[in-house]
Design a protein around this motif. Structure first.
Motif, PDB file in Angstrom:
ATOM      1  N   ALA A  19      46.945 -17.652 -78.177  1.00 34.08           N
ATOM      2  CA  ALA A  19      47.389 -18.163 -79.470  1.00 34.08           C
ATOM      3  C   ALA A  19      46.550 -19.353 -79.887  1.00 34.08           C
ATOM      4  O   ALA A  19      46.133 -20.166 -79.055  1.00 34.08           O
ATOM      5  N   ASP A  20      46.282 -19.453 -81.172  1.00 30.78           N
ATOM      6  CA  ASP A  20      45.507 -20.557 -81.737  1.00 30.78           C
ATOM      7  C   ASP A  20      46.448 -21.417 -82.583  1.00 30.78           C
ATOM      8  O   ASP A  20      46.981 -20.939 -83.595  1.00 30.78           O
ATOM      9  N   PRO A  21      46.672 -22.666 -82.202  1.00 32.52           N
ATOM     10  CA  PRO A  21      47.593 -23.521 -82.971  1.00 32.52           C
ATOM     11  C   PRO A  21      47.233 -23.613 -84.454  1.00 32.52           C
ATOM     12  O   PRO A  21      48.109 -23.840 -85.287  1.00 32.52           O
ATOM     13  N   ALA A  22      45.931 -23.402 -84.800  1.00 30.16           N
ATOM     14  CA  ALA A  22      45.532 -23.476 -86.204  1.00 30.16           C
ATOM     15  C   ALA A  22      46.136 -22.349 -87.038  1.00 30.16           C
ATOM     16  O   ALA A  22      46.153 -22.418 -88.271  1.00 30.16           O
ATOM     17  N   THR A  23      46.651 -21.309 -86.357  1.00 32.76           N
ATOM     18  CA  THR A  23      47.238 -20.183 -87.080  1.00 32.76           C
ATOM     19  C   THR A  23      48.756 -20.295 -87.194  1.00 32.76           C
ATOM     20  O   THR A  23      49.411 -19.345 -87.656  1.00 32.76           O
ATOM     21  N   ALA A  24      49.338 -21.396 -86.789  1.00 37.18           N
ATOM     22  CA  ALA A  24      50.788 -21.558 -86.898  1.00 37.18           C
ATOM     23  C   ALA A  24      51.199 -21.516 -88.375  1.00 37.18           C
ATOM     24  O   ALA A  24      50.603 -22.187 -89.220  1.00 37.18           O
ATOM     25  N   ARG A  25      52.201 -20.716 -88.668  1.00 35.32           N
ATOM     26  CA  ARG A  25      52.700 -20.579 -90.034  1.00 35.32           C
ATOM     27  C   ARG A  25      54.231 -20.525 -90.010  1.00 35.32           C
ATOM     28  O   ARG A  25      54.834 -20.095 -89.024  1.00 35.32           O
ATOM     29  N   THR A  26      54.817 -20.923 -91.127  1.00 39.58           N
ATOM     30  CA  THR A  26      56.256 -20.798 -91.304  1.00 39.58           C
ATOM     31  C   THR A  26      56.514 -19.858 -92.472  1.00 39.58           C
ATOM     32  O   THR A  26      56.007 -20.074 -93.575  1.00 39.58           O
ATOM     33  N   ILE A  27      57.257 -18.789 -92.208  1.00 35.42           N
ATOM     34  CA  ILE A  27      57.596 -17.820 -93.247  1.00 35.42           C
ATOM     35  C   ILE A  27      59.116 -17.719 -93.323  1.00 35.42           C
ATOM     36  O   ILE A  27      59.836 -18.451 -92.625  1.00 35.42           O
ATOM     37  N   SER A  28      59.609 -16.809 -94.131  1.00 36.54           N
ATOM     38  CA  SER A  28      61.050 -16.741 -94.345  1.00 36.54           C
ATOM     39  C   SER A  28      61.809 -16.412 -93.064  1.00 36.54           C
ATOM     40  O   SER A  28      62.964 -16.832 -92.904  1.00 36.54           O
ATOM     41  N   GLY A  29      61.190 -15.673 -92.130  1.00 36.91           N
ATOM     42  CA  GLY A  29      61.864 -15.303 -90.898  1.00 36.91           C
ATOM     43  C   GLY A  29      61.837 -16.368 -89.830  1.00 36.91           C
ATOM     44  O   GLY A  29      62.628 -16.331 -88.890  1.00 36.91           O
ATOM     45  N   GLY A  30      60.900 -17.303 -89.927  1.00 35.76           N
ATOM     46  CA  GLY A  30      60.767 -18.341 -88.918  1.00 35.76           C
ATOM     47  C   GLY A  30      59.317 -18.743 -88.735  1.00 35.76           C
ATOM     48  O   GLY A  30      58.456 -18.466 -89.588  1.00 35.76           O
ATOM     49  N   GLN A  31      59.021 -19.350 -87.620  1.00 33.50           N
ATOM     50  CA  GLN A  31      57.662 -19.794 -87.321  1.00 33.50           C
ATOM     51  C   GLN A  31      56.951 -18.747 -86.467  1.00 33.50           C
ATOM     52  O   GLN A  31      57.563 -18.098 -85.611  1.00 33.50           O
ATOM     53  N   LEU A  32      55.652 -18.592 -86.702  1.00 32.32           N
ATOM     54  CA  LEU A  32      54.863 -17.698 -85.858  1.00 32.32           C
ATOM     55  C   LEU A  32      53.465 -18.271 -85.677  1.00 32.32           C
ATOM     56  O   LEU A  32      53.024 -19.146 -86.427  1.00 32.32           O
ATOM     57  N   VAL A  33      52.778 -17.776 -84.672  1.00 31.21           N
ATOM     58  CA  VAL A  33      51.414 -18.207 -84.396  1.00 31.21           C
ATOM     59  C   VAL A  33      50.594 -16.989 -84.003  1.00 31.21           C
ATOM     60  O   VAL A  33      51.063 -16.110 -83.289  1.00 31.21           O
ATOM     61  N   GLY A  34      49.369 -16.911 -84.534  1.00 31.12           N
ATOM     62  CA  GLY A  34      48.483 -15.803 -84.221  1.00 31.12           C
ATOM     63  C   GLY A  34      47.296 -16.271 -83.405  1.00 31.12           C
ATOM     64  O   GLY A  34      47.410 -17.164 -82.557  1.00 31.12           O
ATOM     65  N   PHE A  35      46.119 -15.696 -83.678  1.00 32.22           N
ATOM     66  CA  PHE A  35      44.919 -16.069 -82.940  1.00 32.22           C
ATOM     67  C   PHE A  35      43.719 -15.978 -83.873  1.00 32.22           C
ATOM     68  O   PHE A  35      43.816 -15.462 -84.992  1.00 32.22           O
ATOM     69  N   THR A  36      42.593 -16.477 -83.429  1.00 28.90           N
ATOM     70  CA  THR A  36      41.351 -16.397 -84.190  1.00 28.90           C
ATOM     71  C   THR A  36      40.429 -15.366 -83.558  1.00 28.90           C
ATOM     72  O   THR A  36      40.143 -15.421 -82.359  1.00 28.90           O
ATOM     73  N   ASP A  37      39.995 -14.400 -84.353  1.00 33.53           N
ATOM     74  CA  ASP A  37      39.104 -13.349 -83.877  1.00 33.53           C
ATOM     75  C   ASP A  37      37.728 -13.946 -83.585  1.00 33.53           C
ATOM     76  O   ASP A  37      37.093 -14.549 -84.464  1.00 33.53           O
ATOM     77  N   LYS A  38      37.249 -13.787 -82.370  1.00 34.26           N
ATOM     78  CA  LYS A  38      35.997 -14.422 -81.954  1.00 34.26           C
ATOM     79  C   LYS A  38      34.791 -13.878 -82.718  1.00 34.26           C
ATOM     80  O   LYS A  38      33.866 -14.624 -83.054  1.00 34.26           O
ATOM     81  N   ALA A  39      34.775 -12.572 -82.989  1.00 35.23           N
ATOM     82  CA  ALA A  39      33.592 -11.971 -83.606  1.00 35.23           C
ATOM     83  C   ALA A  39      33.420 -12.384 -85.060  1.00 35.23           C
ATOM     84  O   ALA A  39      32.301 -12.624 -85.514  1.00 35.23           O
ATOM     85  N   SER A  40      34.515 -12.465 -85.802  1.00 30.50           N
ATOM     86  CA  SER A  40      34.427 -12.690 -87.245  1.00 30.50           C
ATOM     87  C   SER A  40      34.883 -14.070 -87.689  1.00 30.50           C
ATOM     88  O   SER A  40      34.527 -14.527 -88.776  1.00 30.50           O
ATOM     89  N   GLY A  41      35.688 -14.705 -86.869  1.00 29.60           N
ATOM     90  CA  GLY A  41      36.279 -15.982 -87.268  1.00 29.60           C
ATOM     91  C   GLY A  41      37.551 -15.833 -88.069  1.00 29.60           C
ATOM     92  O   GLY A  41      38.178 -16.825 -88.453  1.00 29.60           O
ATOM     93  N   ALA A  42      37.963 -14.585 -88.325  1.00 30.31           N
ATOM     94  CA  ALA A  42      39.192 -14.356 -89.094  1.00 30.31           C
ATOM     95  C   ALA A  42      40.412 -14.799 -88.292  1.00 30.31           C
ATOM     96  O   ALA A  42      40.431 -14.747 -87.059  1.00 30.31           O
TER      97      ALA A  42
END
Length: 575
Positions: free
Chosen positions: A29-52
């Motif tokens: 998980a990448d802390p920079a991807t932490a988001r808050t949406i209507s369902g709650g908080q979530l965190v994703g990751f950063t794709d190494k190849a593209s930076g997405a």
């Protein structure tokens, strides 16, 4: 010498086989991807190849299990704490096939689970603070697979999102009989009007679009600029959403890749189709039990699949239920802008759609050592690919574009994908075997060269990389410009050939052809075909050497076009 040749061939085929993969856990998980949406908080990751930035397995609906099987989807429940969105979601229930790269012994095996209504999100790198102000175009991908197969993890939107600054959402939805079934028993006792629908997979897609409208801003997306796009059955799903009053206002553009506008009357879905519900529902609930909504929903998943022939799992899809889809059908409403979601539309097909299917057909190919298809008769193979492909295009593109524009909706663009410069394996020219076959345009749209499994490295080679990647850049640029403005124009940078909208003048350049310079390049061209012309060409084709071959081709052409049946001159007993 013969043994040496066989040994070399076996070694080469072994090189084609998928290498054993080390099972890896989900990315960190990448802390920079932490988001808050209507369902709650979530965190994703950063794709190494593209930076997405990537978020996987985000729930958009409650699990459609138990009393919610064969019901309209409900919103997903929220969660407490931070949800890790780094692992792929479980697949919706489906049968393994050759398209999965599964061993033949596993074909027909049911995999997946009913709790599968999740989506993946790909976005350019943004901070949680900057994302809501970014207002980037949103592109929602609806996967194909005959509406019986497929899942979100097959489609990586990272390159498209990062390079062209769009937010890509890839959704899952109920498929097969769990996604589409019309039955009076299932309509009993619903608490929502949509519970009376037969199009549960379509309702899942609508629910995903509702989620996008509510929450995509947290990822940088603009909920007022949503493009739905899909290929094959996914393209047909896009057409269904165009026709559905329940989807009104949830998207602003639509792209149909090798799709269709066909749908099934309720009476056929319930009574006359080979897989009609009144035939399969008793098999699902089991002997001695009454067919009710309760018994159908209580049946084990295995019983649902066992009710259909495992070698031809083909439930009815796209049902004219009068709830989610108009009772008169999809095609009947697209010539009246007031009766469908008249947003800008792109629709197109590939030059050799049927070659992908013929390459897997033992009647058309032999399999070297059970793996590599070898064409039996090149002339017959080309004919068996060309005529059904041309008819596919007439239905999916020409007739549909004509109907929309003649009805007063001019914002329609069409294309044909022609790239056929795949490499070779063991001397087999994949360009002749697959050509611009069904689904071959998908890697070009996503800029991600993964489609054919172990054959990818033979199809997408270093030799064809420069022109192939340039063509992919052009396709992505047009797609994103369309998603941004509703008009593909000259692409994002304004330097590509002008893509003009469809016109009723068959002699005018009205279709954009996608190819490399070797094949003529990206260019506008006049495209005019008809069922009558296809049938005429078929009967004159010297590659079809027998009446049986011509009648077989005729049967394929008229399958969904009964108006052409009288053109065989009584030469075929049944076409």
């Amino acid at each position: 010498m013969k043994r040496l040749v066989v040994a070399i061939a076996l070694l080469a085929l072994a090189a084609c086989s998928p290498k054993p993969k080390t099972v890896e856990g989900p990315p960190a998980a990448d802390p920079a991807t932490a988001r808050t949406i209507s369902g709650g908080q979530l965190v994703g990751f950063t794709d190494k190849a593209s930076g997405a930035q990537v978020w996987r397995g985000v729930p958009f609906a409650a699990p459609p299990v138990g009393p919610l099987r064969w019901r309209a989807p409900r919103p997903a429940a929220g969660w407490s704490g931070q949800r890790a969105s780094t692992a792929q979601a479980p697949w919706c229930p489906q049968q393994l096939s050759a398209l999965d790269g599964a061993p033949r012994a596993d074909w027909g095996r049911v995999v997946g689970q009913e709790d599968c209504l999740y989506l993946n999100i790909y976005a350019p790198p943004l901070s949680a603070v900057a994302a809501p102000a970014a207002k980037l175009p949103v592109m929602v991908w609806i996967h194909g697979g005959s509406n019986t197969w497929g899942r979100a993890q097959q489609y990586d939107g990272a390159a498209l999102a990062a390079r062209f600054k769009v937010v890509v959402v890839v959704i899952q939805y109920r498929i097969g009989a769990l996604g589409w079934m019309s039955s009076a028993a299932l309509r009993e006792g619903g608490s929502l009007p949509e519970d009376a629908s037969a199009n549960f997979g379509t309702l899942d897609q609508i629910r995903a679009l509702e989620w996008v409208r509510q929450d995509i801003g947290a990822f940088g997306g603009d909920a007022s600029r949503v493009t739905i796009f899909g290929e094959s059955a996914g393209g047909q799903n896009v057409a269904a959403l165009l026709a559905s009053p329940r989807a009104k206002g949830l998207f602003q553009r639509a792209i149909i890749q090798s799709g269709g506008f066909d749908s099934t009357p309720v009476a056929e879905a319930e009574h006359t189709d080979p897989f009609a519900s009144d035939k399969v529902a008793p098999l699902i609930v089991g002997a001695g039990k009454s067919v009710t909504g309760e018994t159908l929903r209580a049946a084990p998943l295995s019983a649902v699949f066992a009710a259909y022939r495992s070698d031809n799992y083909s439930p009815v899809r796209m049902i004219n239920d009068g709830v989610v889809l108009p009772a008169e059908g999809i095609r009947a409403v697209i010539d009246r802008p007031a009766t469908f979601n008249a947003v800008p539309v792109i629709t197109g097909t590939n030059h050799d759609e049927m070659k992908l299917f013929n390459a897997l057909n033992p009647r058309q190919v032999n399999f070297l050592f059970g793996k590599l298809p070898l064409i039996r008769d090149q002339g017959l193979y080309e004919a068996a690919s060309a005529y059904p492909t041309r008819m596919w295009r007439v239905n999916a593109v020409d007739r549909s574009a004509d109907a929309m524009t003649a009805g007063g909706h001019p914002a329609v663009w069409t294309y044909r994908f022609d790239w056929d410069e795949e490499g070779k394996v063991l001397g087999v020219d994949l360009g002749r075997l697959l050509g611009a076959g069904h689904s071959l345009e998908i890697p070009f749209v996503f800029g991600h060269w993964s489609l054919l499994g172990s054959f990818d490295r033979f199809a997408f080679t270093k030799g064809n990389a420069p022109t192939r990647i340039a063509l992919s850049d052009a396709m992505m640029s047009y797609w994103v410009q369309f998603a941004t403005t509703g008009d593909p124009g000259r692409g994002v940078d304004g330097k590509l050939p002008l893509w003009s909208p469809w016109t009723g003048d068959a002699a005018a350049p009205r279709t954009l052809l996608f190819d490399t310079p070797k094949g003529g390049g990206v260019r506008m061209a006049p495209e005019a075909d008809s069922g009558e012309k296809i049938v005429d060409d078929l009967w004159k084709d010297p590659a079809l050497k027998t009446l049986a071959q011509r009648c077989e081709m005729m049967a394929r052409v008229v399958r969904n076009n009964p108006e052409l049946r009288g053109l065989n001159g009584s030469r075929c007993k049944a076409d």
